[in-house]
Design a protein around this motif. Structure first.
Motif, PDB file in Angstrom:
ATOM      1  N   THR A 117     -25.609  34.320  42.284  1.00  0.00           N
ATOM      2  CA  THR A 117     -25.298  34.192  40.844  1.00  0.00           C
ATOM      3  C   THR A 117     -24.910  35.572  40.321  1.00  0.00           C
ATOM      4  O   THR A 117     -25.722  36.508  40.363  1.00  0.00           O
ATOM      5  CB  THR A 117     -26.493  33.661  40.048  1.00  0.00           C
ATOM      6  OG1 THR A 117     -26.866  32.382  40.575  1.00  0.00           O
ATOM      7  CG2 THR A 117     -26.141  33.520  38.566  1.00  0.00           C
ATOM      8  N   LYS A 151     -28.935  36.742  40.735  1.00  0.00           N
ATOM      9  CA  LYS A 151     -29.832  35.976  41.596  1.00  0.00           C
ATOM     10  C   LYS A 151     -29.123  35.737  42.924  1.00  0.00           C
ATOM     11  O   LYS A 151     -27.907  35.513  42.958  1.00  0.00           O
ATOM     12  CB  LYS A 151     -30.207  34.647  40.935  1.00  0.00           C
ATOM     13  CG  LYS A 151     -31.259  33.852  41.670  1.00  0.00           C
ATOM     14  CD  LYS A 151     -31.788  32.704  40.804  1.00  0.00           C
ATOM     15  CE  LYS A 151     -30.671  31.768  40.414  1.00  0.00           C
ATOM     16  NZ  LYS A 151     -31.190  30.585  39.688  1.00  0.00           N
ATOM     17  N   ALA A 152     -29.890  35.807  43.993  1.00  0.00           N
ATOM     18  CA  ALA A 152     -29.321  35.588  45.336  1.00  0.00           C
ATOM     19  C   ALA A 152     -30.411  35.033  46.247  1.00  0.00           C
ATOM     20  O   ALA A 152     -31.602  35.317  46.066  1.00  0.00           O
ATOM     21  CB  ALA A 152     -28.733  36.871  45.903  1.00  0.00           C
ATOM     22  N   THR A 153     -29.960  34.262  47.201  1.00  0.00           N
ATOM     23  CA  THR A 153     -30.917  33.741  48.190  1.00  0.00           C
ATOM     24  C   THR A 153     -31.533  34.870  48.979  1.00  0.00           C
ATOM     25  O   THR A 153     -32.737  34.900  49.246  1.00  0.00           O
ATOM     26  CB  THR A 153     -30.210  32.751  49.128  1.00  0.00           C
ATOM     27  OG1 THR A 153     -29.595  31.734  48.316  1.00  0.00           O
ATOM     28  CG2 THR A 153     -31.190  32.110  50.091  1.00  0.00           C
ATOM     29  N   LYS A 155     -28.224  21.727  42.851  1.00  0.00           N
ATOM     30  CA  LYS A 155     -27.842  22.266  41.530  1.00  0.00           C
ATOM     31  C   LYS A 155     -28.512  21.490  40.415  1.00  0.00           C
ATOM     32  O   LYS A 155     -29.028  22.061  39.464  1.00  0.00           O
ATOM     33  CB  LYS A 155     -26.332  22.211  41.368  1.00  0.00           C
ATOM     34  CG  LYS A 155     -25.832  22.750  40.043  1.00  0.00           C
ATOM     35  CD  LYS A 155     -24.339  22.728  39.984  1.00  0.00           C
ATOM     36  CE  LYS A 155     -23.860  23.282  38.672  1.00  0.00           C
ATOM     37  NZ  LYS A 155     -22.382  23.254  38.570  1.00  0.00           N
ATOM     38  N   GLN A 214     -14.876  27.487  38.825  1.00  0.00           N
ATOM     39  CA  GLN A 214     -16.077  26.669  38.807  1.00  0.00           C
ATOM     40  C   GLN A 214     -15.692  25.223  38.521  1.00  0.00           C
ATOM     41  O   GLN A 214     -15.180  24.900  37.443  1.00  0.00           O
ATOM     42  CB  GLN A 214     -17.045  27.172  37.741  1.00  0.00           C
ATOM     43  CG  GLN A 214     -17.474  28.618  37.926  1.00  0.00           C
ATOM     44  CD  GLN A 214     -18.320  28.788  39.166  1.00  0.00           C
ATOM     45  OE1 GLN A 214     -19.401  28.240  39.268  1.00  0.00           O
ATOM     46  NE2 GLN A 214     -17.823  29.549  40.130  1.00  0.00           N
ATOM     47  N   SER A 250     -21.540  31.114  39.750  1.00  0.00           N
ATOM     48  CA  SER A 250     -22.314  30.839  40.968  1.00  0.00           C
ATOM     49  C   SER A 250     -21.357  30.756  42.154  1.00  0.00           C
ATOM     50  O   SER A 250     -20.297  30.097  42.075  1.00  0.00           O
ATOM     51  CB  SER A 250     -23.091  29.526  40.823  1.00  0.00           C
ATOM     52  OG  SER A 250     -24.032  29.633  39.772  1.00  0.00           O
ATOM     53  N   VAL A 268     -21.592  33.786  33.546  1.00  0.00           N
ATOM     54  CA  VAL A 268     -22.300  33.641  34.822  1.00  0.00           C
ATOM     55  C   VAL A 268     -21.454  32.768  35.746  1.00  0.00           C
ATOM     56  O   VAL A 268     -20.901  31.741  35.318  1.00  0.00           O
ATOM     57  CB  VAL A 268     -23.693  33.013  34.615  1.00  0.00           C
ATOM     58  CG1 VAL A 268     -24.407  32.853  35.955  1.00  0.00           C
ATOM     59  CG2 VAL A 268     -24.512  33.870  33.660  1.00  0.00           C
ATOM     60  N   ASP A 327     -32.078  22.503  40.296  1.00  0.00           N
ATOM     61  CA  ASP A 327     -32.292  23.794  39.641  1.00  0.00           C
ATOM     62  C   ASP A 327     -32.236  23.656  38.129  1.00  0.00           C
ATOM     63  O   ASP A 327     -33.012  24.289  37.404  1.00  0.00           O
ATOM     64  CB  ASP A 327     -31.259  24.798  40.126  1.00  0.00           C
ATOM     65  CG  ASP A 327     -31.469  25.176  41.597  1.00  0.00           C
ATOM     66  OD1 ASP A 327     -30.524  25.695  42.188  1.00  0.00           O
ATOM     67  OD2 ASP A 327     -32.606  24.928  42.101  1.00  0.00           O
ATOM     68  N   ASN A 375     -21.192  30.052  46.305  1.00  0.00           N
ATOM     69  CA  ASN A 375     -21.816  29.537  47.523  1.00  0.00           C
ATOM     70  C   ASN A 375     -21.239  30.275  48.728  1.00  0.00           C
ATOM     71  O   ASN A 375     -20.006  30.354  48.883  1.00  0.00           O
ATOM     72  CB  ASN A 375     -21.572  28.044  47.675  1.00  0.00           C
ATOM     73  CG  ASN A 375     -22.188  27.259  46.522  1.00  0.00           C
ATOM     74  OD1 ASN A 375     -23.290  27.575  46.089  1.00  0.00           O
ATOM     75  ND2 ASN A 375     -21.482  26.261  46.024  1.00  0.00           N
ATOM     76  N   LYS A 420     -26.739  31.278  48.158  1.00  0.00           N
ATOM     77  CA  LYS A 420     -26.212  31.055  46.805  1.00  0.00           C
ATOM     78  C   LYS A 420     -26.383  32.316  45.967  1.00  0.00           C
ATOM     79  O   LYS A 420     -27.489  32.834  45.838  1.00  0.00           O
ATOM     80  CB  LYS A 420     -26.940  29.894  46.120  1.00  0.00           C
ATOM     81  CG  LYS A 420     -26.330  29.540  44.762  1.00  0.00           C
ATOM     82  CD  LYS A 420     -26.960  28.300  44.186  1.00  0.00           C
ATOM     83  CE  LYS A 420     -26.308  27.941  42.872  1.00  0.00           C
ATOM     84  NZ  LYS A 420     -26.893  26.735  42.285  1.00  0.00           N
TER      85      LYS A 420
END
Length: 953
Positions: free
Chosen positions: A638, A605-607, A677, A563, A654, A652, A680, A656, A636
């Protein structure tokens, strides 16, 4: 005659000092009457002892009696005269005269015997017991007759003792000396030629005694002789010597023997008289008594064998004519066992160290028995089975010594009783008790309770945490048993162990110095030493192992994908990817151990959640379905990485993902990822802030509502105190459409109730009804103000309205039909206190027809059951009737008329209020609470009229 000092100096020069040393004994010879402080001898030199030994051994002189004539100077080693000694007082006639002393040394104990012989000097002249002698001698006495004279006594001995006598004049008598068994000499005066009374009736002679000293000393006595007439026979004893024995402690009056003498003369010249000769020592003569007539010898004194064991007496027999003769009585004293052994502790050690060698002298005793023979022989023993023994280094001296090495831990103290018994019959014994303490020696090292210790500590502990306690004990005593705990110096990972743990010296409590980290240190060892307080100290050590237990204190760390905030990294998924296509893999680690390091992966979480999935155990991200053209290019994801600890920790990441077939397409789509980002993150902050504001408003509303409810409930409990149930009431604004039955017209009934409403009366009011207040003693003033206001309002209503129809006074069959004008009437029941109950007339009819409409009149006709039921139906359908009756509510009747429904035969009232349509709840039991308003109901469409000026008033 020379003085005593000259005699002493002369004697000292004449004596030779003799010293004999053999086997720990030394002898000295000194003349008597030496002055105080005179030197006897150098005991240290003669015994070959060092002066320091005399001091360290506390050398001292022991004597049997209490008088100390000799003293020891420890500094010089000289024996000195402490008291002037008179040989005659010490030994009398005993030769040689010697003092037997013992010199005692301690550490170690030693005993030396010292004999000091006291040499006699000629310091005593011969003396006679009597000042003169008197004799009566018959003229008939033949030559050779003897007359015993009292011998002189000289306290000196040897050559200084009495040697000879001289008699002057010596022409009639001569002297003859007789030696005694004890060495003394008796003097007998022998008549050399007969006496002639006519020539000389009396004679005076001078008897002189001389000793053998230099110079010669002498003593004299006069002899007076009286010449008697003829008595030519002297008494004759049957025995020249008598022998007898007596036991010591014999009682007085015991007869020893009887002497007997006879005289050949007749008459008075034959009468014999016995007496003890003057030659016997006065002290001895006083112990015996002889009967003058019978010659019986008896004991008059106390005989003690230990003082004198032999007596010799000269007994004289004398007749009346003056002739006498003498005999000897020898008395031997027999010893009996009448003396207990005397025990004297010369030296003792109250405490000896443990581990002392066998034969260590603990005490030295002197035991003496004054008896003789077997009665004076003593044996000493100890009681009990103890590791000691008694030995006798010399006569009458005993030493108590150890028999083996002593151990204080086995026995710390011994009470020794020494019993000394003689061999007499019966045997006599004495005892003495000694208490010997065994002093402790540091010969035991501390011993730990366990051979090794192990403890567990949870990581992230607070510094100063008590881990556990090590314990060691020492069998020694006092300071030697005081255990101190020391942390031995060692290193753990190159750092001193003292920076990890500490040990309290007194208690052995081990505490943590720092907070442990399992990820850095799993366990470590160190040693604790227990050391006692002895000199030199003894110690032992034990190994301690501390094991660190893991805690879930580390969250998972994502290794891939990395990250970074500087650039955007995206995984590319071709649109032709099949189901199960591996997009990427999340790699994470947890530095904890065990289940705290077990990781699981979840898609947070996901698109498009339907497109991707994450492997629970391996973190692989794969496609779930076939990628289509409808799928967005930017995806995206998570992913949450969570461990299995309690409580669990997570990380966590993230990711892409670009769904595209070419890189330029990917680049154009992901240029605004950074801005998204940031968006968000701002959105999350605003959502949290909004949630907090809504929660605060919700809690505030709940508190306000509860407070209002409580306030109204308390007001209702004060206002409604009746025990009867209350039927909800409504405002029946409906039109009279010609209802048939016993109640063809609509009536508005209003009932206000207080406690014990059955005792109240009923009164009818005019149309529109005046305001009604509850009459209570505590609100009388308020009631008066309200009545005043109502009076003005009633006047206003009277001007603006028509008088109400009085048809209600008539029976139902006489009332106008439905075609006539219908008005609403109010039946009002007014409550007053019990003592002020009253009834009043209708306000607008109190004139001419007052007697007809008095409030005390009964109801026109009792309501039937059908009428009661109809009233209940009206109350139940009041909400529907409100909408129907609204148009009939024209201004001629006035607004805000309070119309209530009264159920005949019941104590309940149905009330309708313009501002209340919610049913009232049953009132609680009557309590003294402040009045509160009834809760207002929501307005119905029919009641939402603009209030008039009257309503506002």
């Amino acid at each position: 005659m020379p003085g005593p000092d000259a005699i002493i100096r002369h004697s000292v020069l004449c004596f030779t000092l003799l010293i004999h040393i053999a086997l720990g004994q030394v002898s000295y010879s000194i003349p008597e009457e030496m002055s105080k402080g005179s030197i006897v001898g150098n005991i240290a030199q003669d015994l070959g002892l060092d002066l320091q030994r005399l001091k360290s051994g506390k050398a001292r002189i022991f004597t049997r009696d209490s008088t100390e004539y000799i003293e020891l100077n420890r500094n010089t080693g000289l024996l000195l005269i402490r008291e002037k000694m008179d040989r005659e007082s010490l030994c009398a006639k005993t030769t040689p005269c010697a003092l037997h002393l013992q010199m005692i040394l301690d550490n170690p104990m030693e005993l030396y015997t010292i004999t000091i012989e006291i040499m006699d000097i000629n310091d005593n002249a011969p003396s006679f017991q009597k000042k003169d002698f008197s004799f009566e001698i018959s003229e008939s006495a033949v030559a050779g007759a003897g007359f015993m004279l009292g011998g002189a006594f000289d306290a000196d001995v040897g050559t200084n003792d009495l040697q000879n006598y001289s008699l002057k004049p010596s022409n009639q008598f001569r002297l003859e000396l007789h030696n005694q068994a004890d060495g003394s000499k008796n003097v007998e005066m022998i008549l050399q030629r007969p006496l002639d009374r006519e020539t000389q009736s009396s004679l005076t002679l001078l008897l002189e005694a001389f000793d053998g000293g230099d110079p010669v000393l002498s003593g004299t006595v006069q002899i007076h002789i009286t010449v008697l007439d003829n008595n030519d026979n002297a008494p004759v004893f049957t025995q020249k010597v008598y022998k007898t024995t007596i036991t010591e402690n014999a009682p007085k009056g015991t007869v020893l023997t009887v002497v007997s003498a006879s005289d050949a003369d007749e008459g008075s010249n034959s009468v014999v008289t016995y007496y003890i000769s003057d030659t016997v020592n006065k002290n001895v003569a006083d112990m015996f008594l002889i009967n003058e007539k019978s010659g019986e010898l008896t004991l008059t004194g106390q005989v003690d064998y230990e003082k004198v064991n032999h007596y010799e007496l000269n007994i004289q027999a004398k007749d009346q004519g003056g002739l006498s003769n003498a005999c000897k009585v020898i008395i031997d004293v027999l010893d009996i066992n009448d003396n207990l052994p005397s025990i004297q502790i010369l030296s003792s050690s109250h405490s000896i160290p443990e581990g002392s060698n066998s034969g260590t002298v603990v005490a030295m005793l002197h035991v003496d028995d004054l008896d003789s023979g077997v009665n004076g022989q003593v044996q000493c023993v100890m009681n009990g089975n103890i590791p000691f023994e008694i030995t006798s280094p010399s006569s009458n001296f005993f030493s108590l010594q150890t028999e083996q090495e002593l151990d204080r831990e086995r026995e710390a103290e011994y009470n020794i009783s020494v019993i000394c018994t003689d061999e007499g019959v019966p045997a006599l014994s004495s005892d003495v008790s000694l208490r010997v303490q065994i002093s402790d020696v540091n010969d035991n090292a501390p011993v730990f309770e366990k051979s090794h210790y192990e403890a567990y500590v949870l990581e992230n502990n607070t510094p100063g945490l008590s881990i556990f306690t090590v314990k060691a004990s020492d069998a020694d005593w006092n300071q030697n048993a005081r255990v101190s705990y020391i942390l031995e110096d060692s290193t753990v990972n190159g750092v001193s162990v003292s920076s990890y743990v500490s040990v309290q010296p007194d208690s052995g409590l081990i505490t943590a110095v720092r907070s442990f980290d399992y990820e850095q240190l799993k366990d470590f060892h160190f040693r604790v030493k227990a050391q006692d307080g002895g000199s030199p100290p003894l110690s032992s050590n034990v190994t301690v192992k501390i094991t660190i237990k893991d805690q879930n204190d580390n969250a998972p760390q994502v290794l891939y994908p990395v990250q970074t905030g500087a650039s955007v990294v995206a995984e590319i998924v071709p649109r032709a990817a099949e189901v199960g296509y591996l997009v990427t893999k999340v790699v994470a680690v947890d530095v904890d151990s065990g289940q705290n390091a077990w990781l699981s992966y979840k898609l947070q979480k996901a698109t498009d959640r339907a497109l991707f999935e994450v492997g629970l155990q391996n973190g692989e991200i794969r496609t779930v379905r076939q990628v289509t053209d409808k799928d967005a290019v930017k995806q995206k994801l998570t992913v949450v990485v969570e461990d299995n600890g309690q409580p669990s920790r997570s990380a966590v990441v993230s990711i892409n993902v670009a769904v595209a077939d070419s890189f330029p397409e990917v680049l154009s789509e992901f240029t605004d990822f950074t801005q998204g980002k940031q968006y968000d993150e701002n959105l999350t902050f605003y959502l949290v802030l909004a949630l907090a504001a809504v929660s605060f408003l919700f809690i505030t509303c709940v508190v306000v509502i509860i407070s209002v409810k409580i306030y109204r409930w308390r007001q209702s409990r004060f206002l409604y105190q009746s025990n009867l149930p209350v039927i909800p009431y409504y405002q029946p604004h409906y039109a009279d459409t010609g209802v048939t039955g016993t109640l063809p017209h609509g009536y508005n009934y209003e009932v206000c109730m207080t406690t014990d409403s059955r005792k109240s009366d009923c009164k009818f009011s005019t149309l529109g009804g005046q305001n009604v207040l509850m009459v209570d003693p505590s609100f009388s003033e308020m009631m008066q103000r309200t009545v005043t206001k109502n009076s003005s309002i009633d006047d206003l209503f009277a001007k603006s309205q028509k008088p109400p129809n009085a048809d209600w006074r008539f029976p139902p069959n006489q009332r106008p039909g439905p075609s006539g004008q219908h008005r609403f009437h109010t039946l009002q029941q007014r409550w007053t206190p019990y003592e002020k109950s009253r009834a009043g007339a209708h306000p607008d009819e109190a004139g001419a027809s007052a007697g007809v409409i008095a409030g005390t009149r009964p109801w026109p006709n009792p309501p039937t059951e059908a009428e009661q039921f109809q009233a209940m139906m009206v109350a139940a359908n009041v909400s529907e009737a409100t909408a129907t009756l609204g148009p009939r509510y024209n201004p001629q009747y006035g607004p805000d008329y309070r119309q209530n429904v009264f159920i005949p035969g019941s104590t309940a009232t149905l009330m309708a209020n313009p501002q209340q349509q919610v049913p009232q709840q049953a009132l609680p039991p009557p309590q003294a609470l402040p009045p509160v308003e009834a809760p207002k109901a929501a307005q119905t469409p029919a009641s939402k009229k603009k209030p008039t000026k009257k309503d506002k008033k």
